[in-house]
Design an enzyme around this catalytic site. Structure first.
Site, PDB file in Angstrom:
ATOM      1  N   ASP A  80      27.242  40.329  36.957  1.00 62.11           N
ATOM      2  CA  ASP A  80      28.622  39.954  37.206  1.00 62.11           C
ATOM      3  C   ASP A  80      29.467  41.016  37.074  1.00 62.11           C
ATOM      4  OD1 ASP A  80      30.523  38.589  38.460  1.00 62.11           O
ATOM      5  OD2 ASP A  80      30.810  37.100  37.040  1.00 62.11           O
ATOM      6  N   LYS A  81      30.593  41.212  37.710  1.00 65.24           N
ATOM      7  CA  LYS A  81      31.694  42.094  37.463  1.00 65.24           C
ATOM      8  C   LYS A  81      32.874  41.463  37.456  1.00 65.24           C
ATOM      9  CE  LYS A  81      35.133  43.772  40.058  1.00 65.24           C
ATOM     10  NZ  LYS A  81      36.316  42.876  41.008  1.00 65.24           N
ATOM     11  N   HIS A  82      34.014  41.956  36.651  1.00 63.48           N
ATOM     12  CA  HIS A  82      35.229  41.218  36.689  1.00 63.48           C
ATOM     13  C   HIS A  82      36.205  42.458  36.592  1.00 63.48           C
ATOM     14  CE1 HIS A  82      37.776  37.796  35.909  1.00 63.48           C
ATOM     15  NE2 HIS A  82      38.645  38.483  35.060  1.00 63.48           N
ATOM     16  N   SER A  83      37.386  42.189  37.090  1.00 69.15           N
ATOM     17  CA  SER A  83      38.716  43.091  37.069  1.00 69.15           C
ATOM     18  C   SER A  83      39.846  42.242  36.425  1.00 69.15           C
ATOM     19  CB  SER A  83      38.864  43.138  38.532  1.00 69.15           C
ATOM     20  OG  SER A  83      40.572  43.749  38.437  1.00 69.15           O
ATOM     21  N   THR A 120      40.929  36.469  43.303  1.00 71.75           N
ATOM     22  CA  THR A 120      39.700  36.265  44.506  1.00 71.75           C
ATOM     23  C   THR A 120      39.764  35.049  44.712  1.00 71.75           C
ATOM     24  OG1 THR A 120      38.560  38.150  43.131  1.00 71.75           O
ATOM     25  CG2 THR A 120      36.999  36.540  44.308  1.00 71.75           C
ATOM     26  N   ARG A 168      49.422  30.724  30.846  1.00 72.32           N
ATOM     27  CA  ARG A 168      49.879  32.078  30.510  1.00 72.32           C
ATOM     28  C   ARG A 168      50.622  32.792  31.934  1.00 72.32           C
ATOM     29  NH1 ARG A 168      44.468  34.705  30.288  1.00 72.32           N
ATOM     30  NH2 ARG A 168      45.612  36.664  30.001  1.00 72.32           N
ATOM     31  N   SER A 183      39.466  35.192  27.583  1.00 71.52           N
ATOM     32  CA  SER A 183      39.726  34.455  29.217  1.00 71.52           C
ATOM     33  C   SER A 183      38.361  34.702  29.803  1.00 71.52           C
ATOM     34  CB  SER A 183      41.074  34.507  29.668  1.00 71.52           C
ATOM     35  OG  SER A 183      40.838  34.139  30.817  1.00 71.52           O
ATOM     36  N   LYS A 187      34.468  32.715  30.446  1.00 70.25           N
ATOM     37  CA  LYS A 187      33.854  32.317  31.921  1.00 70.25           C
ATOM     38  C   LYS A 187      32.486  32.906  31.912  1.00 70.25           C
ATOM     39  CE  LYS A 187      37.849  33.511  34.092  1.00 70.25           C
ATOM     40  NZ  LYS A 187      38.907  33.546  33.319  1.00 70.25           N
ATOM     41  N   LYS A 188      32.361  34.371  31.703  1.00 70.15           N
ATOM     42  CA  LYS A 188      31.048  35.166  31.993  1.00 70.15           C
ATOM     43  C   LYS A 188      30.298  34.464  31.126  1.00 70.15           C
ATOM     44  CE  LYS A 188      33.438  37.227  35.092  1.00 70.15           C
ATOM     45  NZ  LYS A 188      33.424  36.655  36.495  1.00 70.15           N
TER      46      LYS A 188
END
Length: 447
Positions: A80-83, A120, A168, A183, A187-188
């Site tokens: 996975d990738k997260h920004s 997203t 938040r 956070s 999730k990941k």
């Protein structure tokens, strides 16, 4: 311990112990803490910070506030990738199917817009009937059959984070490195990943508006992930201008689809960032020997149509229209008012207050002022000029998409105020798209 006593301890600068953090997360999950108490502790953390052990404990507790997924028998790595959040950042929409086309499996848990940045999950809401919260069996089937599923947090995945995330967003506590770290990773880790690539945005359109904060967040993510047994790399990428040509949910969805299908030129910075993140994912997952080979694999997935096919299959498998890529105008609703933003003078576009662009989209209705607000998926900006572009007075710098004339005119003024046009011939140099890499347990930064 009473919630107010835990809040008091953090307010006064003390480190919270594992039991106190567990009590806070339990209160998030079962409603034992009120919204005001959650907001108060979030603000205390924002102001006082958290040590690494506290952040690990918070992450671990939020992971285990709900179901933790497992993928014991997949033939490829779970990636996975997260920004950390940017303006115009639609990379996830293209990257998940691209990596899936290269042999990875991507159960991507995405979020809503946060502050001035887009999310997203909100972009996916522009697709009619798309089910972003499938049940466990449905999600498992889509990931196995298609290779990717971009969804939101289901009620049973890190539910404590889901509540904290929403609070938040509306209490000015977004830009907290430990809260961002916990956070993201809760999730990941709950998604059962083998490896994660983090995109830490840096610049005036990012939460990390300084290089120092971006470095801190990148190191925090990698260190806490490694401490939890998850392979991770972070890229620090430029967010001093809009990423791509569009900002706004349906508009960004359309740009992502055009990127996948090759309908029009791919915006160079968007393409560079997407390939860089995807390459790190393939290398971490053992699907490519090095980043050069990974770039080639990802480009082939685009050029062959394999990535677009994975996207189309994912949308259909999650309830969306099977012909979305062939007939996007039928499904993506357009705003009733489209208005150009005239350049106020002739010259060269040398800087952009990117956060102000994000705020303008929120004020058009494309983001939330309060946690429960509905958003207008149609609004935003298109044809946004990149920095370094020569412009002529009166030439459109972008086009506003709005619900009515009055809000469009306000947005025009906001965008004009956010740009700086220097005299023609003024020296100007772009920031590199990828500013640094933080890799593995060594935490070494390569500029």
């Amino acid at each position: 311990m009473l919630p107010q006593e835990i809040i008091r301890r953090k307010r006064d600068g003390h480190a919270l112990n594992t039991a106190e953090i567990a009590q806070f997360v339990q209160g998030l999950t079962d409603g034992g803490w009120s919204e005001g108490q959650v907001a108060a502790l979030a603000m205390a953390v924002f102001l006082r910070g958290m040590g690494r052990d506290e952040c690990v404990a918070l992450t671990h507790a939020m992971v285990h506030s709900g179901r933790v997924m497992a993928w014991p028998d997949l033939p490829g790595p779970v990636l996975d990738k997260h920004s950390s959040g940017g303006v115009g950042d639609k990379v996830s929409l293209m990257l998940a199917p691209m990596v899936a086309a290269c042999g990875g499996y991507v159960p991507m848990i995405s979020g809503r817009g946060l502050g001035h940045t887009g999310g997203t999950l909100d972009k996916l809401a522009a697709i009619p009937v798309y089910n972003a919260t499938p049940n466990t069996a449905h999600l498992d089937r889509v990931v196995r059959e298609v290779g990717c599923a971009i969804i939101g947090q289901t009620a049973d995945l890190a539910p404590a984070d889901g509540r904290l995330y929403a609070i938040r967003d509306v209490t000015a506590t977004v830009e907290s490195v430990p809260l961002i770290t916990a956070s993201i990773l809760s999730k990941k880790l709950a998604a059962g990943l083998h490896a994660l690539v983090m995109d830490v945005k840096c610049g005036n359109g990012a939460f990390a508006d300084s290089r120092a904060m971006a470095d801190e967040l990148a190191h925090s993510i990698v260190a806490v992930a490694n401490g939890a047994g998850l392979k991770a790399t972070a890229l620090i990428t430029d967010m001093n201008q809009v990423l791509g040509h569009t900002v706004g949910n349906a508009l960004e969805m359309r740009e992502a689809m055009d990127y996948l299908t090759g309908n029009g030129a791919r915006e160079p910075r968007l393409h560079a960032v997407t390939l860089a993140l995807g390459a790190e994912m393939l290398v971490l997952g053992g699907l490519a020997a090095n980043t050069q080979a990974a770039h080639s694999q990802l480009q082939t997935a685009l050029d062959s149509g394999a990535a677009a096919d994975r996207f189309a299959r994912m949308v259909a498998a999650l309830g969306g229209p099977a012909d979305l890529l062939e007939r996007p105008d039928v499904y993506l609703t357009a705003a009733p008012v489209v208005m150009p933003v005239p350049a106020p003078r002739t010259g060269i576009l040398t800087s952009l207050q990117t956060r102000d662009i994000g705020i303008a989209v929120v004020e058009l209705g494309g983001g939330r002022r309060q946690a429960g607000d509905a958003i207008d998926l149609r609004v935003g900006l298109s044809a946004v000029h990149a920095l370094g572009t020569p412009v002529t007075k009166g030439e459109p710098l972008a086009f506003i998409h709005a619900a009515d004339q009055a809000s469009a005119q306000r947005a025009v003024a906001q965008v004009q105020a956010a740009v700086h046009i220097a005299d023609a011939g003024t020296p100007w140099q772009a920031e590199p798209c990828v500013m640094a890499t933080v890799a593995g347990s060594t935490l070494g930064v390569a500029a």
